[in-house]
Design an enzyme around this catalytic site. Structure first.
Site, PDB file in Angstrom:
ATOM      1  CG  ASP A  39       7.098  -3.250   6.404  1.00 19.43           C
ATOM      2  OD1 ASP A  39       8.004  -3.372   5.555  1.00 19.43           O
ATOM      3  OD2 ASP A  39       6.500  -2.185   6.610  1.00 19.43           O
ATOM      4  CG  ASP A  43       9.496  -3.581  -6.117  1.00 16.74           C
ATOM      5  OD1 ASP A  43       9.249  -4.139  -7.192  1.00 16.74           O
ATOM      6  OD2 ASP A  43       8.650  -2.869  -5.516  1.00 16.74           O
ATOM      7  CG  PHE A  99       3.156  -5.524  -1.050  1.00 16.00           C
ATOM      8  CD1 PHE A  99       4.080  -4.592  -1.509  1.00 16.00           C
ATOM      9  CD2 PHE A  99       3.021  -5.710   0.319  1.00 16.00           C
ATOM     10  CE1 PHE A  99       4.855  -3.850  -0.615  1.00 16.00           C
ATOM     11  CE2 PHE A  99       3.778  -4.964   1.210  1.00 16.00           C
ATOM     12  CZ  PHE A  99       4.696  -4.041   0.747  1.00 16.00           C
TER      13      PHE A  99
HETATM   14  P1  IMP Z   1      13.010  -0.755  -4.272  1.00 13.85           P
HETATM   15  O1  IMP Z   1      13.737   0.491  -3.897  1.00 13.85           O
HETATM   16  O2  IMP Z   1      11.767  -0.473  -5.051  1.00 13.85           O
HETATM   17  O3  IMP Z   1      13.893  -1.796  -4.936  1.00 13.85           O
HETATM   18  O4  IMP Z   1      12.411  -1.336  -2.938  1.00 13.85           O
HETATM   19  C1  IMP Z   1      13.139  -2.041  -2.072  1.00 13.85           C
HETATM   20  C2  IMP Z   1      12.491  -2.012  -0.708  1.00 13.85           C
HETATM   21  O5  IMP Z   1      11.080  -1.889  -0.782  1.00 13.85           O
HETATM   22  C3  IMP Z   1      12.731  -3.338  -0.040  1.00 13.85           C
HETATM   23  O6  IMP Z   1      13.922  -3.301   0.700  1.00 13.85           O
HETATM   24  C4  IMP Z   1      11.512  -3.483   0.837  1.00 13.85           C
HETATM   25  O7  IMP Z   1      11.741  -2.866   2.075  1.00 13.85           O
HETATM   26  C5  IMP Z   1      10.424  -2.749   0.095  1.00 13.85           C
HETATM   27  N1  IMP Z   1       9.570  -3.697  -0.692  1.00 13.85           N
HETATM   28  C6  IMP Z   1       9.531  -3.864  -2.028  1.00 13.85           C
HETATM   29  N2  IMP Z   1       8.647  -4.807  -2.393  1.00 13.85           N
HETATM   30  C7  IMP Z   1       8.111  -5.261  -1.233  1.00 13.85           C
HETATM   31  C8  IMP Z   1       7.136  -6.271  -0.938  1.00 13.85           C
HETATM   32  O8  IMP Z   1       6.577  -6.962  -1.788  1.00 13.85           O
HETATM   33  N3  IMP Z   1       6.856  -6.452   0.384  1.00 13.85           N
HETATM   34  C9  IMP Z   1       7.454  -5.728   1.383  1.00 13.85           C
HETATM   35  N4  IMP Z   1       8.373  -4.793   1.137  1.00 13.85           N
HETATM   36  C10 IMP Z   1       8.705  -4.553  -0.146  1.00 13.85           C
END
Ligand code: IMP
Ligand code: MG
Length: 181
Positions: free
Chosen positions: A158, A102, A151
């Site tokens: 989760d 993300d 999301f």
């Molecule tokens: P980042 O650090 O923002 O890249 O987030 C990565 C982590 O956030 C992922 O490994 C997920 O655990 C969580 N995450 C990000 N987007 C979602 C989503 O749409 N649904 C569920 N978990 C998410």
């Protein structure tokens, strides 16, 4: 379909087919090498379990856990390792397996930590990529699906620790986390 899910993005069949394609690619790329799969808990546990059973090159598995979210839907940017690997990764070919990329905060931090331990190589495999909210650039080697900024839950992912058991990936109704429908 679960009442809190607005729309199914990827069915069980679609996930299975894509996982098989990624595994075939990994088999080709790592032919003659030994692989170490590192699953980032908890979100990637189901993807990891399916992926490893579709891979045929010799491999080991290990697990790491990080926290960055709390119970919201936006990552805090502060990443903490809550469970470290059990194995020494020096000189090994690592493939980091994530559920979703993300903002990129989690993976860019994790990669920095892992690179410092001097593996022979590191590649990244994520089931889902949500590029619209990227803050830190991260190079992906294997991507299951690219998705819009919504999301999503299910197949390991989760919201507030629920919905990981859904066999498909679906968009969570925003009313569940107090957003606009
Ligand atoms: P980042 O650090 O923002 O890249 O987030 C990565 C982590 O956030 C992922 O490994 C997920 O655990 C969580 N995450 C990000 N987007 C979602 C989503 O749409 N649904 C569920 N978990 C998410
Ligand atoms: Mg995760």
């Amino acid at each position: 379909m679960h009442k809190d899910v607005k729309e199914i993005l990827f069915s069980e069949e679609q996930l299975k087919e894509r996982v098989a394609q990624i595994a075939a690619q990994i088999d080709r790329d790592y032919a003659g090498k030994e692989l170490m799969l590192v699953s980032v808990l908890r979100g990637s546990f189901i993807f990891m379990a399916d992926l490893v059973r579709a891979i045929t090159v010799p491999c080991k598995v290990d697990f790491m856990a990080v926290s960055s979210y709390g119970s919201g839907t936006v990552s805090s940017g502060q990443v903490q390792i809550t469970k470290d690997l059990s194995e020494d990764i020096t000189g090994r070919h690592l493939l980091v397996v994530e559920d979703i990329l993300d903002s990129g905060n989690t993976l860019s931090y994790l990669l920095e930590v892992l690179r410092a331990r001097k593996p022979a190589s590191i590649r990244l495999c994520t089931l889902l990529d949500k590029p619209e909210r990227r803050v830190k650039p991260v190079h992906l080697d294997y991507t299951g699906f690219t998705i819009p900024d919504a999301f999503v839950v299910g197949y390991g992912l989760d919201y507030d620790e629920y919905y990981r058991n859904l066999p498909y990936i679906g968009v969570l109704r925003p009313s569940v986390y107090g957003g606009e429908e």
